[in-house]
Design a protein around this motif. Structure first.
Motif, PDB file in Angstrom:
ATOM      1  N   ARG A  19       3.402   2.983  -7.806  1.00 38.22           N
ATOM      2  CA  ARG A  19       2.120   3.639  -8.025  1.00 38.22           C
ATOM      3  C   ARG A  19       0.992   2.622  -7.901  1.00 38.22           C
ATOM      4  NH1 ARG A  19       0.686   6.377 -13.222  1.00 38.22           N
ATOM      5  NH2 ARG A  19      -1.366   6.062 -12.303  1.00 38.22           N
ATOM      6  N   GLN A  20      -0.204   3.143  -7.689  1.00 34.06           N
ATOM      7  CA  GLN A  20      -1.393   2.314  -7.549  1.00 34.06           C
ATOM      8  C   GLN A  20      -1.941   1.903  -8.911  1.00 34.06           C
ATOM      9  OE1 GLN A  20      -1.186   5.543  -6.994  1.00 34.06           O
ATOM     10  NE2 GLN A  20      -2.917   6.605  -7.930  1.00 34.06           N
ATOM     11  N   ILE A  21      -2.777   0.859  -8.903  1.00 35.35           N
ATOM     12  CA  ILE A  21      -3.577   0.498 -10.071  1.00 35.35           C
ATOM     13  C   ILE A  21      -5.044   0.664  -9.679  1.00 35.35           C
ATOM     14  CG2 ILE A  21      -4.263  -1.335 -11.660  1.00 35.35           C
ATOM     15  CD1 ILE A  21      -1.563  -2.605 -11.292  1.00 35.35           C
ATOM     16  N   ILE A  22      -5.726   1.604 -10.286  1.00 38.45           N
ATOM     17  CA  ILE A  22      -7.152   1.819 -10.051  1.00 38.45           C
ATOM     18  C   ILE A  22      -7.874   1.584 -11.368  1.00 38.45           C
ATOM     19  CG2 ILE A  22      -8.938   3.465  -9.358  1.00 38.45           C
ATOM     20  CD1 ILE A  22      -7.140   2.590  -7.062  1.00 38.45           C
ATOM     21  N   GLU A  23      -8.785   0.598 -11.356  1.00 41.60           N
ATOM     22  CA  GLU A  23      -9.495   0.200 -12.567  1.00 41.60           C
ATOM     23  C   GLU A  23     -10.977   0.545 -12.442  1.00 41.60           C
ATOM     24  OE1 GLU A  23      -6.565  -3.503 -13.799  1.00 41.60           O
ATOM     25  OE2 GLU A  23      -8.077  -3.839 -12.247  1.00 41.60           O
ATOM     26  N   ASP A  24     -11.700   0.335 -13.517  1.00 42.48           N
ATOM     27  CA  ASP A  24     -13.108   0.761 -13.549  1.00 42.48           C
ATOM     28  C   ASP A  24     -13.939   0.112 -12.453  1.00 42.48           C
ATOM     29  OD1 ASP A  24     -12.613   2.425 -15.665  1.00 42.48           O
ATOM     30  OD2 ASP A  24     -13.415   1.074 -17.203  1.00 42.48           O
ATOM     31  N   VAL A  30     -16.381   2.121  -5.258  1.00 40.16           N
ATOM     32  CA  VAL A  30     -16.396   3.335  -4.428  1.00 40.16           C
ATOM     33  C   VAL A  30     -17.660   4.155  -4.696  1.00 40.16           C
ATOM     34  CG1 VAL A  30     -15.221   5.524  -3.981  1.00 40.16           C
ATOM     35  CG2 VAL A  30     -13.896   3.408  -4.206  1.00 40.16           C
ATOM     36  N   THR A  31     -18.061   4.230  -5.950  1.00 41.57           N
ATOM     37  CA  THR A  31     -19.281   4.955  -6.295  1.00 41.57           C
ATOM     38  C   THR A  31     -20.497   4.341  -5.619  1.00 41.57           C
ATOM     39  OG1 THR A  31     -18.341   5.603  -8.424  1.00 41.57           O
ATOM     40  CG2 THR A  31     -20.724   5.741  -8.205  1.00 41.57           C
ATOM     41  N   ASP A  32     -20.560   3.011  -5.624  1.00 39.58           N
ATOM     42  CA  ASP A  32     -21.670   2.324  -4.946  1.00 39.58           C
ATOM     43  C   ASP A  32     -21.679   2.635  -3.458  1.00 39.58           C
ATOM     44  OD1 ASP A  32     -22.513   1.214  -7.322  1.00 39.58           O
ATOM     45  OD2 ASP A  32     -21.584  -0.752  -6.962  1.00 39.58           O
ATOM     46  N   LYS A 202       1.402   0.481  -2.103  1.00 39.58           N
ATOM     47  CA  LYS A 202       1.447  -0.908  -1.657  1.00 39.58           C
ATOM     48  C   LYS A 202       0.789  -1.819  -2.692  1.00 39.58           C
ATOM     49  CE  LYS A 202       3.375  -0.010   2.366  1.00 39.58           C
ATOM     50  NZ  LYS A 202       3.295   1.431   2.543  1.00 39.58           N
ATOM     51  N   THR A 203       0.910  -3.135  -2.475  1.00 34.31           N
ATOM     52  CA  THR A 203       0.401  -4.106  -3.459  1.00 34.31           C
ATOM     53  C   THR A 203      -1.091  -3.935  -3.693  1.00 34.31           C
ATOM     54  OG1 THR A 203       2.145  -5.666  -2.853  1.00 34.31           O
ATOM     55  CG2 THR A 203       0.237  -6.560  -4.017  1.00 34.31           C
ATOM     56  N   VAL A 204      -1.863  -3.737  -2.630  1.00 32.72           N
ATOM     57  CA  VAL A 204      -3.270  -3.339  -2.765  1.00 32.72           C
ATOM     58  C   VAL A 204      -3.468  -2.065  -1.952  1.00 32.72           C
ATOM     59  CG1 VAL A 204      -4.115  -5.688  -3.133  1.00 32.72           C
ATOM     60  CG2 VAL A 204      -4.077  -4.770  -0.822  1.00 32.72           C
ATOM     61  N   THR A 205      -4.410  -1.241  -2.372  1.00 32.77           N
ATOM     62  CA  THR A 205      -4.589   0.056  -1.722  1.00 32.77           C
ATOM     63  C   THR A 205      -6.034   0.308  -1.319  1.00 32.77           C
ATOM     64  OG1 THR A 205      -4.201   2.438  -1.939  1.00 32.77           O
ATOM     65  CG2 THR A 205      -4.942   1.288  -3.923  1.00 32.77           C
ATOM     66  N   MET A 206      -6.178   1.116  -0.269  1.00 31.00           N
ATOM     67  CA  MET A 206      -7.469   1.670   0.132  1.00 31.00           C
ATOM     68  C   MET A 206      -7.435   3.197  -0.003  1.00 31.00           C
ATOM     69  SD  MET A 206      -7.997  -0.574   3.619  1.00 31.00           S
ATOM     70  CE  MET A 206      -9.486   0.293   4.129  1.00 31.00           C
ATOM     71  N   CYS A 272     -13.025   1.021   2.530  1.00 28.70           N
ATOM     72  CA  CYS A 272     -13.183  -0.436   2.537  1.00 28.70           C
ATOM     73  C   CYS A 272     -13.770  -0.953   1.225  1.00 28.70           C
ATOM     74  CB  CYS A 272     -14.043  -0.866   3.720  1.00 28.70           C
ATOM     75  SG  CYS A 272     -13.180  -0.668   5.304  1.00 28.70           S
ATOM     76  N   ALA A 273     -14.598  -0.154   0.570  1.00 24.91           N
ATOM     77  CA  ALA A 273     -15.119  -0.553  -0.747  1.00 24.91           C
ATOM     78  C   ALA A 273     -13.972  -0.725  -1.725  1.00 24.91           C
ATOM     79  CB  ALA A 273     -16.102   0.492  -1.260  1.00 24.91           C
ATOM     80  N   LEU A 274     -13.040   0.231  -1.720  1.00 28.98           N
ATOM     81  CA  LEU A 274     -11.866   0.117  -2.585  1.00 28.98           C
ATOM     82  C   LEU A 274     -10.999  -1.058  -2.157  1.00 28.98           C
ATOM     83  CD1 LEU A 274     -10.046   1.143  -4.831  1.00 28.98           C
ATOM     84  CD2 LEU A 274      -9.082   2.805  -3.221  1.00 28.98           C
TER      85      LEU A 274
END
Length: 408
Positions: A19-24, A30-32, A202-206, A272-274
């Motif tokens: 699973r992914q890790i998505i933090e604040d 992404v918001t920016d 994957k280790t890092v995600t987009m 790409c921001a992510l």
């Protein structure tokens, strides 16, 4: 007086295989981007490409919509198409074979080491023999995050005039040695191009995303052309001059020219921001995955020989997956039964992968090649939970569940 209601049983959370890790800060990035002027083809695309090429020490990185697109773009940039032959190890995801095949190439499947799932130099030589001694490229897979005998494979490939594409969808952050020198997967010390995937597990995600790295500026240019419909806005490439130029040194600002029909494989600024935010955490994610892999190695040792980790190769991997090899006959259970019983214990699992040479389409096209290493690896492989937000306690729970389910 009524009896108190029984308390709800406390259950442990389900552990998926990945699973992914998505933090604040990822969400903020992404918001920016969403608040910015560009949602696609904007500055964050170039910024991600710069971050990635610096991360893996390549001269060029070309980001795209997903890992399959990356493989297809690599094939097209190398000029692979009808009349071309590409060698692909059978233990991989479909895309490693299907992407160059969609570009027009025919595929010859190579066998793999039954204990690591990686193509060996002898497997490449055998595939070349089956190809009549001639092929155009090899797409070498760094399975689970490990790379195999890359020097020997590169030597064989070059002796036979093959281009080399490393499918490193599993292997961002992995290192290997050439003599005394440490090299990064993606640096292309021995290969022509390296492809990456940034899928959520994957280790890092987009979210979804991919990229190709290369050290050849002409290939980088071809990759960008392939990513964007096969069209160019570069006046140096215009040939229909009457429509392209208002004057010899004044290209029309609206004009673009089609060099060869292609697809839209572009990545967005949102992706790409992510990706930029995630790449900044790569070293932390790598350290956690290495610690978890070491814990699993120790915890699983008492379960040998019925359960064993995939064999280690001579590299410093950042693992994407942690598969174990299980002797299902010894425990008198099918893999499906084991997976179902693990799921009942809150443990997810998956199989990586069903050999591509046995897939219906390729079996009908080429016949089923005898690849005993691939068949043996597939028969025993089971990927257990492995991701950077797991704890050592989680890993202990997984192994305890395995022991329980297998009766060890």
């Amino acid at each position: 007086m009524t009896a108190p209601e029984p308390k709800a049983e406390q259950t442990q959370p389900f552990l998926p295989y990945g699973r992914q890790i998505i933090e604040d800060d990822d969400i903020a990035a992404v918001t920016d981007a969403l608040r910015g002027d560009y949602l696609t083809t904007g500055p964050l695309v170039t910024k991600f490409e710069t971050a990635l090429k610096d991360c893996v020490r390549a001269d060029h990185a070309v980001v795209c919509s997903n890992g399959t697109a990356a493989l297809y773009m690599a094939a097209k940039a190398l000029g692979l198409g009808p009349g071309s032959t590409v060698i692909v190890p059978s233990i991989t995801f479909l895309a490693t074979a299907s992407a160059p095949h969609m570009a027009g190439a025919e595929i010859v499947f190579a066998d793999v080491d039954p204990d690591s799932g990686l193509m060996r130099p002898t497997d490449l030589e055998a595939a070349l023999t089956r190809a009549g001694g001639k092929a155009d490229a090899v797409f070498n897979v760094h399975l689970n995050g490990q790379c195999g005998a890359v020097e020997a494979i590169a030597q064989i490939a070059r002796e036979h005039g093959l281009n080399i594409v490393d499918d490193a969808s599993h292997a961002i952050g992995t290192r290997y040695r050439i003599g005394a020198e440490e090299k990064l997967v993606g640096e292309n010390a021995l290969s022509d191009m390296t492809t990456f995937s940034f899928h959520p597990v994957k280790t890092v995600t987009m979210g979804e995303g991919g990229a190709v790295t290369t050290n050849d500026p002409k290939w980088a240019e071809a990759l960008r052309l392939c990513r964007n419909h096969g069209m160019t806005r570069d006046p140096a490439h215009f040939q229909t001059t009457a429509d392209a130029f208002a004057a010899p040194d004044a290209p029309n600002p609206w004009y673009y020219e089609l060099e060869e029909p292609g697809f839209n494989w572009r990545a967005t600024d949102i992706q790409c921001a992510l990706g930029i935010s995630q790449l900044n955490k790569l070293s932390r994610f790598m350290a956690r995955r290495k610690a978890l892999a070491a814990a699993y190695d120790c915890l699983l040792a008492p379960l040998s020989p019925v359960v064993q980790p995939v064999s280690h190769t001579d590299c410093a991997p950042t693992l994407h997956l942690y598969p174990v090899l299980i002797d299902f006959a010894a425990v008198k259970m099918s893999r499906a039964e084991v997976m179902a019983k693990l799921a009942a214990e809150g443990i997810g699992s998956q199989v990586h992968y069903y050999p591509v040479h046995r897939q219906r389409y390729y079996a009908a096209r080429y016949g089923i090649t005898h690849l005993p290493g691939a068949d043996a690896y597939y028969a025993r492989a089971l990927s257990i939970p492995f991701y950077a937000s797991m704890t050592i306690s989680d890993a202990t729970r997984v192994v305890q569940a395995l022991k329980l389910v297998l009766g060890l």
